[in-house]
Design a protein around this motif. Structure first.
Motif, short mmCIF file in Angstrom:
data_model
loop_
_atom_site.label_atom_id
_atom_site.label_comp_id
_atom_site.label_asym_id
_atom_site.label_seq_id
_atom_site.Cartn_x
_atom_site.Cartn_y
_atom_site.Cartn_z
N ALA A 72 0.83 -1.21 0.00
CA ALA A 72 0.00 0.00 0.00
C ALA A 72 0.86 1.25 0.00
N GLY A 73 1.96 1.22 0.73
CA GLY A 73 2.84 2.39 0.76
C GLY A 73 3.50 2.67 -0.57
N LEU A 74 3.86 1.60 -1.30
CA LEU A 74 4.51 1.79 -2.59
C LEU A 74 3.57 2.36 -3.64
N ARG A 75 2.27 2.20 -3.43
CA ARG A 75 1.29 2.77 -4.37
C ARG A 75 1.16 4.28 -4.21
N ALA A 76 1.63 4.81 -3.11
CA ALA A 76 1.58 6.26 -2.89
C ALA A 76 2.77 6.93 -3.58
N ASP A 77 2.66 8.23 -3.75
CA ASP A 77 3.76 9.02 -4.34
C ASP A 77 4.74 9.36 -3.22
N LEU A 78 5.65 8.42 -2.95
CA LEU A 78 6.53 8.56 -1.81
C LEU A 78 7.44 9.78 -1.93
N TRP A 79 7.91 10.06 -3.14
CA TRP A 79 8.82 11.19 -3.31
C TRP A 79 8.11 12.51 -3.01
N ALA A 80 6.88 12.63 -3.52
CA ALA A 80 6.13 13.86 -3.26
C ALA A 80 5.81 14.02 -1.78
N LEU A 81 5.48 12.91 -1.13
CA LEU A 81 5.19 12.97 0.31
C LEU A 81 6.43 13.35 1.11
#
Length: 539
Positions: free
Chosen positions: A311-320
């Motif tokens: 689920a975390g990898l589906r988010a835009d981690l860099w933007a967050l």
């Protein structure tokens, strides 16, 4: 032998730590007892208070029972199968939930057992409509078992592995079947530690905050700590918060007294020494049952952890990670964690030095022995007065000085320091004691003391245990939501509070991404501490 200066500094440091911690906890407790709450005493006997107390004890009892009952066959299977594929990694996996921030674990459980989760989606395909609810009592029990089953299994496994190898030779020579082996060998070993394990888990569940806050599902599923938080944060009803806080202190005190009657569970010899050769459980049904128990427990643990990652990898981690809000929350979290960890290490070293001073006395008097006993109990005060209760007391104290938010960062750091103190003491006390035993006489004969001894003898050896203690304390502070829950705002945002606020506003994609980042940070700190501890063990 300690020098006169070392004794003086040891006693002074112990007195300073004892006074500071006792005052911090005592002021909060006195504020709860003496604050003019306009009828707080009458709130003890309301229907709401009684319902919250009943639910707190009921969910803790059920969680403890389920955790121990399900952990027993897992521990028995792991003890019987020393050659099980991946056994060492499975045992290490069981340590992960204990170091995982509770909020992140809750998100992982929602990802598997929630309305759109893997399990419910699978059961829906089989024709069952919404078979599992992650919210309410069922969700709280599921989450408590997720966090406490590994703890119980590891402690039970340690008790089973302490059994002498002769027991298994004798049982084999007598031709004992599996049921007889369990009745006469395994169960007596497990029975001796189950009360202590159950008391520890009951304490953890009775004081559970984050899991109940996230998964409680409304007023019908509220524990004392969550009710205290709601009374101040949402209803601003200090009389009710005070009544619930005093009730929480009374409950935790009774649990601690009951736990003192049982032997403390100890996992110090887990997987240590040569593996014991066992001759039971070689039949196919026994092997199949053991494989099922280990596989089921592993899947139960690994599915929510995998859900967190996916689920975390589906988010835009860099933007967050690049957002100003995240950077500000990360800076706040690290500053609080570093302060809390450093204070916990310094307080632990002062307590250990003072206790060593008392031990070094040839004939310590009653006052010295009492002082040492008080020092030993200081690190456990946070168990008697949980973080939410401490926050409530200090909230009442600081209201008269203006905006409480001004003092919030210092309060959160101090409360997190108290939370970390028992763990830091457990890491540092054996290391310092062993080091003093090995080098004390040599340092005294060479006339090395004070700063010279610290620089040349102590720090080179104790640097790694100190790093271990600091990293564990920082990881605990970084992942904690309880202390910041009362004071979290736009002016004080930590990473757990940021994750919770995103989850509360139904921005689950952002919450999942932030949870993954927070989990990786805490995992890195935990691994750093574990590496230091392991290397120290080889020195």
């Amino acid at each position: 032998m300690l020098t006169r200066t070392e004794r003086r500094w040891g006693i002074a440091g112990g007195l300073l730590s004892l006074t500071g911690i006792t005052l911090f906890v005592g002021v909060a407790a006195c504020a709860l007892l003496s604050w003019d709450a306009g009828g707080a005493g009458s709130r003890f006997f309301t229907a709401y208070t009684w319902r919250v107390l009943q639910f707190t004890l009921w969910q803790a009892l059920l969680s403890t029972l389920l955790s121990v009952v399900f952990a027993l066959p897992v521990a028995l299977a792991l003890a019987r199968r020393p050659g099980f594929p991946g056994r060492l990694w499975i045992i290490r996996l069981m340590a992960l939930p204990m170091g995982l921030p509770v909020l992140i674990g809750a998100l992982g459980l929602i990802g598997i057992w929630g309305r759109q989760g893997f399990i419910n989606s699978l059961l829906l395909k089989l024709g069952l409509e919404q078979p599992v609810s992650i919210y309410g009592l069922s969700g709280i029990l599921l989450a408590h078992v997720f966090f406490n089953l590994p703890l119980a299994a590891r402690l039970l496994l340690a008790a089973l592995e302490r059994l002498p190898a002769e027991y298994w030779l004798l049982s084999s020579g007598l031709g004992m079947k599996s049921l007889s082996v369990f009745r006469f060998v395994e169960w007596p070993a497990a029975r001796g530690v189950i009360p202590g394990i159950a008391g520890l888990i009951f304490m953890l569940c009775a004081t559970s905050f984050t899991l109940v806050l996230v998964l409680g599902g409304g007023p019908a599923a509220t524990t004392l700590e969550v009710a205290i938080y709601q009374s101040l944060r949402f209803d601003f009803d200090p009389p009710r918060a005070i009544a619930l806080s005093l009730l929480q202190i009374g409950i935790t005190a009774m649990i601690l007294i009951a736990m003192a009657l049982f032997p403390a569970p100890d996992d110090a010899v887990l997987t240590a020494g040569r593996p014991t050769r066992r001759f039971d459980g070689r039949a196919f049904p026994a092997r199949l049952w053991d494989a099922f128990a280990i596989a089921a427990a592993t899947a139960f643990l690994i599915l929510p952890l995998s859900s967190i990652v996916l689920a975390g990898l589906r988010a835009d981690l860099w933007a967050l990670a690049a957002s100003p809000l995240f950077l500000r929350a990360a800076w706040t979290s690290f500053a609080i964690a570093l302060a809390a960890g450093s204070m916990a290490v310094l307080a632990s070293l002062a307590i250990i030095a003072a206790q060593a001073t008392v031990i070094d006395m040839k004939r310590p008097g009653r006052t010295a022995r009492g002082f040492s006993a008080l020092l030993g109990g200081t690190s456990s005060l946070v168990l008697l007065v949980p973080p939410v209760v401490l926050g409530t007391g200090w909230f009442l104290v600081l209201r008269s000085f203006g905006d409480v938010a001004r003092f919030a960062p210092a309060l959160v750091a101090l409360i997190n320091m108290l939370m970390a103190l028992p763990f830091v003491m457990r890491v540092l006390a054996p290391a310092v004691e062993a080091h003093r035993r090995q080098t004390g006489r040599l340092a005294a004969s060479l006339g090395i003391s004070g700063l010279a001894r610290l620089r040349k003898i102590d720090l080179p050896v104790l640097a790694r245990p100190l790093l271990t203690a600091l990293s564990f304390a920082m990881a605990l502070s970084l992942g904690d939501l309880g202390a910041v829950a009362l004071f979290g705002s736009s002016d004080l945002t930590t990473l757990p509070w940021l994750v919770y606020s995103r989850l509360s506003s139904y921005r689950t994609n952002d919450a999942d991404g932030l949870a993954l980042i927070l989990g990786l940070i805490c995992l890195a700190l935990t691994m750093l501490g574990a590496t230091g501890q392991r290397r120290a063990g080889h020195d």
